[in-house]
Structures are given as C-alpha cells and as structure tokens.
Design a protein around this motif. Structure first.
Motif, PDB file in Angstrom:
ATOM      1  N   VAL A 186       0.904  -1.183   0.024  1.00  0.00           N
ATOM      2  CA  VAL A 186       0.076  -0.117   0.044  1.00  0.00           C
ATOM      3  C   VAL A 186       0.801   1.081   0.107  1.00  0.00           C
ATOM      4  O   VAL A 186       1.986   1.418   0.563  1.00  0.00           O
ATOM      5  CB  VAL A 186      -0.919   0.030   1.185  1.00  0.00           C
ATOM      6  N   LEU A 187       0.573   2.147  -0.578  1.00  0.00           N
ATOM      7  CA  LEU A 187       1.113   3.458  -0.634  1.00  0.00           C
ATOM      8  C   LEU A 187       1.243   4.027   0.906  1.00  0.00           C
ATOM      9  O   LEU A 187       0.194   4.342   1.310  1.00  0.00           O
ATOM     10  CB  LEU A 187       0.363   4.622  -1.614  1.00  0.00           C
ATOM     11  N   HIS A 188       2.404   4.505   1.195  1.00  0.00           N
ATOM     12  CA  HIS A 188       2.629   4.892   2.442  1.00  0.00           C
ATOM     13  C   HIS A 188       2.952   6.483   2.484  1.00  0.00           C
ATOM     14  O   HIS A 188       2.321   7.388   3.168  1.00  0.00           O
ATOM     15  CB  HIS A 188       3.934   4.093   3.319  1.00  0.00           C
ATOM     16  N   THR A 189       3.983   6.802   1.757  1.00  0.00           N
ATOM     17  CA  THR A 189       4.317   8.465   1.858  1.00  0.00           C
ATOM     18  C   THR A 189       4.970   8.548   0.571  1.00  0.00           C
ATOM     19  O   THR A 189       5.691   7.748  -0.108  1.00  0.00           O
ATOM     20  CB  THR A 189       5.323   8.610   3.033  1.00  0.00           C
ATOM     21  N   PHE A 190       4.887  10.011   0.092  1.00  0.00           N
ATOM     22  CA  PHE A 190       5.647  10.389  -0.769  1.00  0.00           C
ATOM     23  C   PHE A 190       7.036  11.095  -0.408  1.00  0.00           C
ATOM     24  O   PHE A 190       6.692  12.090   0.446  1.00  0.00           O
ATOM     25  CB  PHE A 190       4.877  11.710  -1.855  1.00  0.00           C
ATOM     26  N   ALA A 191       8.033  10.286  -0.610  1.00  0.00           N
ATOM     27  CA  ALA A 191       9.374  10.588  -0.119  1.00  0.00           C
ATOM     28  C   ALA A 191       9.779  12.245  -0.597  1.00  0.00           C
ATOM     29  O   ALA A 191      10.516  12.991  -0.213  1.00  0.00           O
ATOM     30  CB  ALA A 191      10.404   9.816  -0.121  1.00  0.00           C
ATOM     31  N   ALA A 192       9.543  12.287  -2.069  1.00  0.00           N
ATOM     32  CA  ALA A 192       9.956  13.465  -2.810  1.00  0.00           C
ATOM     33  C   ALA A 192       8.886  13.770  -4.027  1.00  0.00           C
ATOM     34  O   ALA A 192       8.392  12.693  -4.439  1.00  0.00           O
ATOM     35  CB  ALA A 192      11.434  13.317  -3.350  1.00  0.00           C
ATOM     36  N   LEU A 193       8.538  15.065  -4.038  1.00  0.00           N
ATOM     37  CA  LEU A 193       7.852  15.558  -5.419  1.00  0.00           C
ATOM     38  C   LEU A 193       8.564  16.167  -6.307  1.00  0.00           C
ATOM     39  O   LEU A 193       9.169  17.264  -5.568  1.00  0.00           O
ATOM     40  CB  LEU A 193       6.579  15.947  -4.759  1.00  0.00           C
ATOM     41  N   GLN A 212       4.631  24.620 -11.743  1.00  0.00           N
ATOM     42  CA  GLN A 212       3.604  23.752 -10.945  1.00  0.00           C
ATOM     43  C   GLN A 212       3.187  22.459 -11.462  1.00  0.00           C
ATOM     44  O   GLN A 212       2.711  21.453 -10.780  1.00  0.00           O
ATOM     45  CB  GLN A 212       2.249  24.361 -10.771  1.00  0.00           C
ATOM     46  N   GLN A 213       3.888  22.067 -12.421  1.00  0.00           N
ATOM     47  CA  GLN A 213       3.777  20.704 -13.112  1.00  0.00           C
ATOM     48  C   GLN A 213       4.700  19.723 -12.694  1.00  0.00           C
ATOM     49  O   GLN A 213       5.833  19.383 -12.439  1.00  0.00           O
ATOM     50  CB  GLN A 213       4.081  20.783 -14.457  1.00  0.00           C
ATOM     51  N   HIS A 214       3.613  18.743 -11.700  1.00  0.00           N
ATOM     52  CA  HIS A 214       4.378  17.614 -11.125  1.00  0.00           C
ATOM     53  C   HIS A 214       4.779  16.601 -12.416  1.00  0.00           C
ATOM     54  O   HIS A 214       3.832  16.075 -13.217  1.00  0.00           O
ATOM     55  CB  HIS A 214       3.425  16.951 -10.031  1.00  0.00           C
ATOM     56  N   ILE A 215       5.889  16.090 -12.351  1.00  0.00           N
ATOM     57  CA  ILE A 215       6.397  15.056 -13.248  1.00  0.00           C
ATOM     58  C   ILE A 215       6.758  13.958 -12.749  1.00  0.00           C
ATOM     59  O   ILE A 215       6.492  12.780 -13.293  1.00  0.00           O
ATOM     60  CB  ILE A 215       7.535  15.809 -13.989  1.00  0.00           C
ATOM     61  N   GLU A 216       7.364  13.877 -11.467  1.00  0.00           N
ATOM     62  CA  GLU A 216       7.713  12.506 -11.023  1.00  0.00           C
ATOM     63  C   GLU A 216       7.751  12.609  -9.339  1.00  0.00           C
ATOM     64  O   GLU A 216       7.359  13.880  -8.865  1.00  0.00           O
ATOM     65  CB  GLU A 216       9.205  12.355 -11.081  1.00  0.00           C
ATOM     66  N   ALA A 217       7.761  11.535  -8.847  1.00  0.00           N
ATOM     67  CA  ALA A 217       7.620  11.381  -7.319  1.00  0.00           C
ATOM     68  C   ALA A 217       8.441  10.119  -6.661  1.00  0.00           C
ATOM     69  O   ALA A 217       8.840   9.203  -7.673  1.00  0.00           O
ATOM     70  CB  ALA A 217       6.358  11.419  -6.866  1.00  0.00           C
ATOM     71  N   ASP A 218       9.190  10.293  -5.687  1.00  0.00           N
ATOM     72  CA  ASP A 218       9.894   9.086  -4.993  1.00  0.00           C
ATOM     73  C   ASP A 218       8.543   8.635  -4.035  1.00  0.00           C
ATOM     74  O   ASP A 218       8.486   9.432  -3.119  1.00  0.00           O
ATOM     75  CB  ASP A 218      11.039   9.377  -4.396  1.00  0.00           C
ATOM     76  N   VAL A 219       8.394   7.307  -4.355  1.00  0.00           N
ATOM     77  CA  VAL A 219       7.158   6.853  -3.413  1.00  0.00           C
ATOM     78  C   VAL A 219       7.381   5.777  -2.602  1.00  0.00           C
ATOM     79  O   VAL A 219       8.105   4.778  -3.095  1.00  0.00           O
ATOM     80  CB  VAL A 219       5.925   6.564  -4.443  1.00  0.00           C
TER      81      VAL A 219
END
Length: 291
Positions: A186-193, A212-219
């Motif tokens: 299960v998704l726990h947290t977004f470590a970086a956006l 403001q455009q989100h392109i990637e995340a460390d999840v």
C-alpha cells in the motif's frame, strides 16, 4: 541505562536492502542513515561502468554492487543521454520533453548499445530482501512484474514514479500503483515530489521559476499494515526499522512494535524505549509510555 528499542527487537540479521539503479549521481540514497549506522546491508545493481566503479570505490563492508541490468530477461537497447540521470532502456519522448523547459536537451541520446537484462526472480545470489529501492527511468513496472516471487518477502518498496511520460510507452503512476497493490503493498508516503516549469515561459529571466507541473515522485510503499498478521515476526521487525530510520514514520513503527508486543514476540519495554528514542510519549490502546 534503558535498553535501546533496536536492541529489544533482537533481529536475526541486518535489514536487507536491494538497490536497482544505484547510480550515485542521485545523491544520498533513502537508506543512507541506516547504512552509516551499520543497520543494513546493500546489494546494488548498476550497469553503467563508470557509475559502478564509483560505487565500488566508496563501498563499505556491508555493500555489494553488481553490473546486472535488471529487467525482463531479454536484450534491450540502452539509451545513454546527455543528462546521465535520464539514461534508460526506453526511448526519450522528445515531443513530450519539449513541453518542459530544458528537458529536450537532458534527454538527447548520445550513445546506444545493446545490453542483456536479468529478471529479479532469476538472481540466485540476491540474499534476503526487506527494502527494494528502484530508480530505472521507466522500467520499474517491468521489474516488478518479473520479480513477484522475490518481492513476496519484501516489506517496503521505494520507487520513482512518473505522472508525465518522459519516455515513449512509459508506464505511469496508475499502472505501477495497481501492480504494487496487487502484490500486497500500500502507498505509505511521498518521499519527494518533483515539479518542473512548462515551456516556453521564462519569468524574470529564470527558466526554473514559477512552476507547478508535477512530473515525478519518489514513493514509498509498504506491506499492508492492516494485515500485519500475514507477515512473520522478522518482517514486522524490519518494517518497523525501515519506517523509523528511512521515513521518520513513528506512527507506522509504533503499530509494528505494538503488534510484536501483542504477539508475545518482543518485550513490552520496546514501546517506552521507542518513546525515549524519539523524545515523545507513546500511547497504544490507552496505555501511555512517557518519555
């Protein structure tokens, strides 16, 4: 002196990390604090020779790095790009990259070569796996699908995921999320956006401002903490350690510790010891553990 909560866990071995795409260009890995404190081992994979040489040169006694490209077991073309962090088995999507300032240049392919890949489930000497950290520029879903048996024993996955396709036919967040959930995470947290400015606008002469455009995340994904009874005691112990040391998730750590106490696996003193370690009072089921 009160015994430390980590000692009270009495794990049979160090937490085992597998890092696919361990290129040091990305800076300190999320498990860096655990590695420096001698709390984990790392088996890393990095197919780029220069990056692999850097990893070997800096490796400590608990680190092992291998040259395999992890994938689906087939041969693929590696695209080496101007920006090393965008090197991928996938083809950069030039049209899409051109909608973001500077990205078309970052994704310029400088060299192409054919490399063989190895399925995660086919690596015999991998050893135990508690946390999989993966950053492979678009090939994450392929690796997850070809590593289901191996990932069955893992308790956490730290992965880069994309909301905007930077490569042709790149699986996006929704597809990768569905695969990990199907495997019991299960998704726990977004470590970086990561946000990026949309081209061609330049404000006050700076191409990297006003975006403001989100392109990637460390999840970070973890095994479903609503079903801790489905994990063995060692898995729950390592999940508690990762929650605390990698993500600062004191609430998840306490849930794991309370489960271990209730199961009679760990002494109840682990809860006040944890409270002392984080400098906070801990309450579970109405029982308060003061700092």
């Amino acid at each position: 002196m009160a015994e430390d909560w980590v000692d009270l866990l009495d794990t049979a071995r160090l937490t085992a990390v597998v890092d696919i795409g361990a290129n040091p260009i990305d800076g300190d890995p999320p498990y860096g604090p655990m590695l420096r404190e001698g709390l984990c081992t790392v088996v890393g994979f990095e197919p780029q020779p220069e990056a692999l040489a850097e990893l070997h040169a800096a490796a400590g006694p608990n680190e092992r790095y291998l040259p395999h490209a992890v994938g689906d077991g087939g041969e693929h073309e590696l695209k080496v790009t101007w920006m090393g962090g965008m090197t991928s088995l996938l083809e950069p999507d030039v049209e899409r990259l051109s909608t973001l300032n500077e990205f078309a240049r970052y994704g310029d392919v400088l060299q192409r070569s054919t490399i063989g890949t190895t399925r995660l489930d086919d690596i015999d000497d991998l050893g135990p796996l508690d946390l999989l950290k993966i950053d492979v520029q678009g090939s994450e879903l392929t690796i997850f699908r070809n590593g289901r048996d191996t990932l069955a024993g893992a308790v956490a996955v730290h992965t880069e995921m994309s909301f905007t396709p930077l490569y042709r036919d790149q699986p996006l967040f929704g597809e990768v999320d569905a695969e990990l959930r199907a495997q019991g995470f299960v998704l726990h947290t977004f470590a970086a956006l990561k946000k990026w400015p949309i081209a061609p606008g330049v404000f006050d002469g700076n191409i990297f401002t006003t975006h403001q455009q989100h392109i990637e995340a460390d999840v970070a994904y973890v095994k479903d903490f609503a079903r801790l009874e489905e994990l063995d005691a060692d898995q729950v112990k390592h999940l508690a350690l990762l929650a605390h040391h990698v993500y600062g998730s004191h609430d998840l750590a306490v849930r794991c510790l309370a489960h271990l106490v209730e199961a009679g696996v760990v002494d109840a003193q682990v809860l006040p010891a944890y409270g002392a370690a984080v400098g906070r009072s801990v309450t579970t089921n109405g029982v308060r553990s003061d700092r």
